[in-house]
Design a protein around this motif. Sequence first.
Motif, PDB file in Angstrom:
ATOM      1  N   ASN A 136       4.179  -6.133 -37.365  1.00 38.91           N
ATOM      2  CA  ASN A 136       2.773  -5.766 -37.541  1.00 38.91           C
ATOM      3  C   ASN A 136       2.530  -5.183 -38.945  1.00 38.91           C
ATOM      4  OD1 ASN A 136       0.524  -3.271 -36.271  1.00 38.91           O
ATOM      5  ND2 ASN A 136       0.041  -5.403 -36.682  1.00 38.91           N
ATOM      6  N   GLY A 137       2.856  -5.996 -39.973  1.00 40.36           N
ATOM      7  CA  GLY A 137       2.554  -5.602 -41.355  1.00 40.36           C
ATOM      8  C   GLY A 137       3.526  -4.617 -41.965  1.00 40.36           C
ATOM      9  N   SER A 138       4.801  -4.788 -41.705  1.00 46.78           N
ATOM     10  CA  SER A 138       5.794  -3.889 -42.309  1.00 46.78           C
ATOM     11  C   SER A 138       5.762  -3.985 -43.829  1.00 46.78           C
ATOM     12  CB  SER A 138       7.205  -4.229 -41.803  1.00 46.78           C
ATOM     13  OG  SER A 138       7.327  -3.944 -40.431  1.00 46.78           O
ATOM     14  N   GLU A 139       5.989  -2.823 -44.469  1.00 49.02           N
ATOM     15  CA  GLU A 139       6.007  -2.760 -45.931  1.00 49.02           C
ATOM     16  C   GLU A 139       7.318  -2.228 -46.465  1.00 49.02           C
ATOM     17  OE1 GLU A 139       2.760  -0.143 -46.397  1.00 49.02           O
ATOM     18  OE2 GLU A 139       1.213  -1.704 -46.221  1.00 49.02           O
ATOM     19  N   GLU A 140       8.067  -1.498 -45.656  1.00 52.04           N
ATOM     20  CA  GLU A 140       9.329  -0.922 -46.111  1.00 52.04           C
ATOM     21  C   GLU A 140      10.323  -2.033 -46.440  1.00 52.04           C
ATOM     22  OE1 GLU A 140       9.294   3.200 -43.445  1.00 52.04           O
ATOM     23  OE2 GLU A 140      10.735   1.608 -43.017  1.00 52.04           O
ATOM     24  N   ARG A 141      10.949  -1.906 -47.588  1.00 53.47           N
ATOM     25  CA  ARG A 141      11.875  -2.951 -48.036  1.00 53.47           C
ATOM     26  C   ARG A 141      13.042  -3.107 -47.074  1.00 53.47           C
ATOM     27  NH1 ARG A 141      12.384  -2.216 -54.652  1.00 53.47           N
ATOM     28  NH2 ARG A 141      10.195  -2.679 -55.126  1.00 53.47           N
ATOM     29  N   ALA A 142      13.574  -1.985 -46.594  1.00 55.71           N
ATOM     30  CA  ALA A 142      14.729  -2.071 -45.690  1.00 55.71           C
ATOM     31  C   ALA A 142      14.366  -2.815 -44.411  1.00 55.71           C
ATOM     32  CB  ALA A 142      15.237  -0.667 -45.363  1.00 55.71           C
ATOM     33  N   ALA A 176      -3.029  -6.617 -28.030  1.00 59.34           N
ATOM     34  CA  ALA A 176      -3.277  -7.884 -28.714  1.00 59.34           C
ATOM     35  C   ALA A 176      -1.992  -8.470 -29.287  1.00 59.34           C
ATOM     36  CB  ALA A 176      -4.298  -7.679 -29.829  1.00 59.34           C
ATOM     37  N   LEU A 177      -1.117  -7.617 -29.821  1.00 61.47           N
ATOM     38  CA  LEU A 177       0.142  -8.105 -30.384  1.00 61.47           C
ATOM     39  C   LEU A 177       0.999  -8.764 -29.302  1.00 61.47           C
ATOM     40  CD1 LEU A 177       1.068  -5.071 -32.699  1.00 61.47           C
ATOM     41  CD2 LEU A 177       0.223  -7.319 -33.427  1.00 61.47           C
ATOM     42  N   PRO A 213      -0.219  -9.144 -39.131  1.00 55.25           N
ATOM     43  CA  PRO A 213      -0.540  -7.936 -39.907  1.00 55.25           C
ATOM     44  C   PRO A 213      -1.866  -7.267 -39.558  1.00 55.25           C
ATOM     45  CG  PRO A 213      -1.067  -9.888 -41.183  1.00 55.25           C
ATOM     46  CD  PRO A 213      -0.467 -10.378 -39.892  1.00 55.25           C
ATOM     47  N   ARG A 214      -2.552  -7.714 -38.546  1.00 54.29           N
ATOM     48  CA  ARG A 214      -3.863  -7.127 -38.195  1.00 54.29           C
ATOM     49  C   ARG A 214      -3.706  -5.644 -37.838  1.00 54.29           C
ATOM     50  NH1 ARG A 214      -5.062  -9.981 -32.339  1.00 54.29           N
ATOM     51  NH2 ARG A 214      -3.071 -11.078 -32.506  1.00 54.29           N
ATOM     52  N   PRO A 215      -4.823  -4.879 -37.801  1.00 53.64           N
ATOM     53  CA  PRO A 215      -4.745  -3.475 -37.383  1.00 53.64           C
ATOM     54  C   PRO A 215      -4.039  -3.347 -36.040  1.00 53.64           C
ATOM     55  CG  PRO A 215      -6.912  -3.944 -38.272  1.00 53.64           C
ATOM     56  CD  PRO A 215      -6.193  -5.261 -38.199  1.00 53.64           C
ATOM     57  N   VAL A 275      -3.397 -12.305 -14.426  1.00 53.47           N
ATOM     58  CA  VAL A 275      -4.274 -11.130 -14.551  1.00 53.47           C
ATOM     59  C   VAL A 275      -4.821 -10.976 -15.966  1.00 53.47           C
ATOM     60  CG1 VAL A 275      -3.126  -9.933 -12.659  1.00 53.47           C
ATOM     61  CG2 VAL A 275      -2.359  -9.526 -15.009  1.00 53.47           C
ATOM     62  N   GLY A 276      -4.552 -11.949 -16.829  1.00 45.88           N
ATOM     63  CA  GLY A 276      -5.126 -11.926 -18.171  1.00 45.88           C
ATOM     64  C   GLY A 276      -4.369 -11.100 -19.177  1.00 45.88           C
ATOM     65  N   GLY A 277      -3.103 -10.804 -18.902  1.00 46.64           N
ATOM     66  CA  GLY A 277      -2.304 -10.047 -19.859  1.00 46.64           C
ATOM     67  C   GLY A 277      -2.781  -8.617 -20.008  1.00 46.64           C
ATOM     68  N   LEU A 278      -2.437  -8.002 -21.135  1.00 45.46           N
ATOM     69  CA  LEU A 278      -2.849  -6.639 -21.418  1.00 45.46           C
ATOM     70  C   LEU A 278      -4.305  -6.620 -21.882  1.00 45.46           C
ATOM     71  CD1 LEU A 278       0.302  -5.342 -23.359  1.00 45.46           C
ATOM     72  CD2 LEU A 278      -0.203  -5.094 -20.925  1.00 45.46           C
ATOM     73  N   ASP A 279      -5.019  -5.578 -21.527  1.00 40.69           N
ATOM     74  CA  ASP A 279      -6.428  -5.444 -21.897  1.00 40.69           C
ATOM     75  C   ASP A 279      -6.518  -4.980 -23.346  1.00 40.69           C
ATOM     76  OD1 ASP A 279      -9.105  -4.792 -22.230  1.00 40.69           O
ATOM     77  OD2 ASP A 279      -9.313  -3.985 -20.203  1.00 40.69           O
ATOM     78  N   GLU A 280      -7.075  -5.818 -24.214  1.00 39.88           N
ATOM     79  CA  GLU A 280      -7.099  -5.514 -25.640  1.00 39.88           C
ATOM     80  C   GLU A 280      -8.114  -4.439 -26.001  1.00 39.88           C
ATOM     81  OE1 GLU A 280      -7.134  -9.132 -27.967  1.00 39.88           O
ATOM     82  OE2 GLU A 280      -5.537 -10.020 -26.714  1.00 39.88           O
ATOM     83  N   ALA A 281      -8.937  -4.017 -25.025  1.00 36.46           N
ATOM     84  CA  ALA A 281      -9.792  -2.853 -25.244  1.00 36.46           C
ATOM     85  C   ALA A 281      -8.973  -1.567 -25.275  1.00 36.46           C
ATOM     86  CB  ALA A 281     -10.858  -2.761 -24.166  1.00 36.46           C
ATOM     87  N   LEU A 282      -7.750  -1.634 -24.753  1.00 31.15           N
ATOM     88  CA  LEU A 282      -6.836  -0.498 -24.767  1.00 31.15           C
ATOM     89  C   LEU A 282      -5.771  -0.779 -25.826  1.00 31.15           C
ATOM     90  CD1 LEU A 282      -6.570  -0.161 -20.890  1.00 31.15           C
ATOM     91  CD2 LEU A 282      -7.787   1.398 -22.428  1.00 31.15           C
TER      92      LEU A 282
END
Length: 627
Positions: free
Chosen positions: A376-382, A409-410, A402-404, A519-526
């Motif tokens: 999810n948008g890692s920036e650390e080189r290691a 959602a991920l 990389p989204r918020p 059941v539609g997976g995880l609720d992306e409102a949460l």
Amino acid sequence: MSRMLKKLNVLHPLYRSKVMSVVKNNFFKTETTEEQVWNDYDALFSVGTHLFSYSVWLNAFSHEMSSDLPTKVDKNIENSPQFSVIMPTFKPSFDLISQAIESVLNQEFKNWELIIVDDGSGDVDIQRLLLAYAHKDSRIKVQSYPENRHISAASNQGLAAACGKWIILLDHDDLLEKTALSHVDDAINVSSDCALVYSDVDKIDEGGARSDPYFKPDWNPDLFLSQNIFSHLSAYRSDLVRSVGGFRLGLEGAQDYDLALRCIEKIRPVQIVHIPRVLYHWRIHAGSTAHSTDAKPYAMLAGERALNDHFARLAIQAKAQYVGYGYRVRYALPIQLPLVSLIIPTRNGGKLLQKSVDSILAKTSYSAYEIIIVDNGSEERATLRYLDSLSANPKIRVLRDPRPFNYSALNNAAVKLARGDVIGLVNDDVEVITPDWLSEMVSHAVRHEVGAVGARLWYIDDTLQHAGLVLGIHGIAGHVHRYLPKGNVGYCGRAALIQDFSAVTGACLVVRREVYDKVGGLDEALAVACNDVDFCLRLLEAGYRNIWTPYAELYHHESVSRGFDNTPEKQARSAREVAYMKQRWGDLLLNDPAYNPNLTLEDEDFGLAWPPRVAPFAVADVQLAPE
């Protein structure tokens, strides 16, 4: 001490006054006022755990726990008693069997018969006692046999003589609460289709002191296969008992467990009713299993046989084994192992992620799995170097997203790209302990009635982090038995037995893909919090059971990777998600069927509720198992 004062502070003033009155009368001088007791911190500290003991709780809430039901005699007891109480006996204590019989005579509900089967005691004084009771009250019937044929045969003799529509089992040294039959009768009237009824239970010593209450959950099939939660108080519809052939010979010591297993095979879960009140007092003495299961080791082995016969009758590929504080049931895996897609979201979590992935690769005995890491948008080189290094492993894929941050959602996006028939949601801060963790979880996940499967998670100091979630604790849900040290089996064994929970944590959760999609997976409102609880509740709503198993063990470095809700933005988001859950699930959050209204929502330790949330009228106490 801080926990004790916390409990005092949350008490309603009325109940605080009751508790303090009991404390004053038991632990302070007569002339001490309640105000002085309350303000005397040192004195309160000296009282210690006695302040919130079961005996004080009983004194404080005895009125709330009594139904005050009117005496009922609404049928001709000579022709059609509502209840047949069956009491087999063999060489009983004169005093204890007298007390057991008196507990039946003292019932508020009068439409009963008591059938006492003396199974070859050979004691003239006991015979005289029993005949005297039969002469005193025509509802008491005594059968005597010259030789001991053991409890199953004796119970069948009682069953053959029973005229009641319902069978109640009572051991010859135990006691019924005076409102027991009234509550069972009310439960039957509320649910006309019910076939089995059970209640909570406590223990009572020979001096009459009560202790160790077991406030049970509503019908919990997997816990029932781990321990006999149905026993004490147990009521069976008599035609059901006769239809399954009564008690089986050779199962002595677990004859009631075996009977309940055969009965549940014939009915639907909704026909099983739990009354969340202590209606039965189990006697503690040197020869009783209430004192120690070592008193009757044959009973535990008979229970093992009863369970395995149950699986054989239902053609379930499973094996039960006694483990010292209950039973472990092992379910067979399919011959063709389903592929499991382990989905691990991460951001700049290189060290923890590597420890997690390395432990999965090195310790997991289950072979059919893939790992999908969602960066999810890692920036650390290691971290980036580590993620790049994983491309050489055919079991691992790295997805860039990389989204918020939105945990739901991920995972949902990764599930769409997963190849597995089984989905595993795994945090990047968990570390495998037991090699068969995934085998154990998948063996439950592939059961058609099961939704989510949760694992036993430990903090790095070997105290418990996750042993199931109970709704309502801390508002939405809490991790019961948190911080329990390794080796402690918890409240009535519930920290160490396979059982159903309303929710399990998404830090390590396994579920069939078809169920996830249904059941539609995880609720992306949460986005961050509560999404696992909401997911599990939607699984319940769809008719599945959620399972927690203590036999899949991992370490959890909780909240290290994402951090805590310590900024205004994070706190506002958390408040929105909590409000969403309360609006979506309402009263269910305060009435968890896997818990009990006599247990606290203020803490995670299975402590007593001050006050209990049991409704004042028996008609409102009945809690039905789901279809």
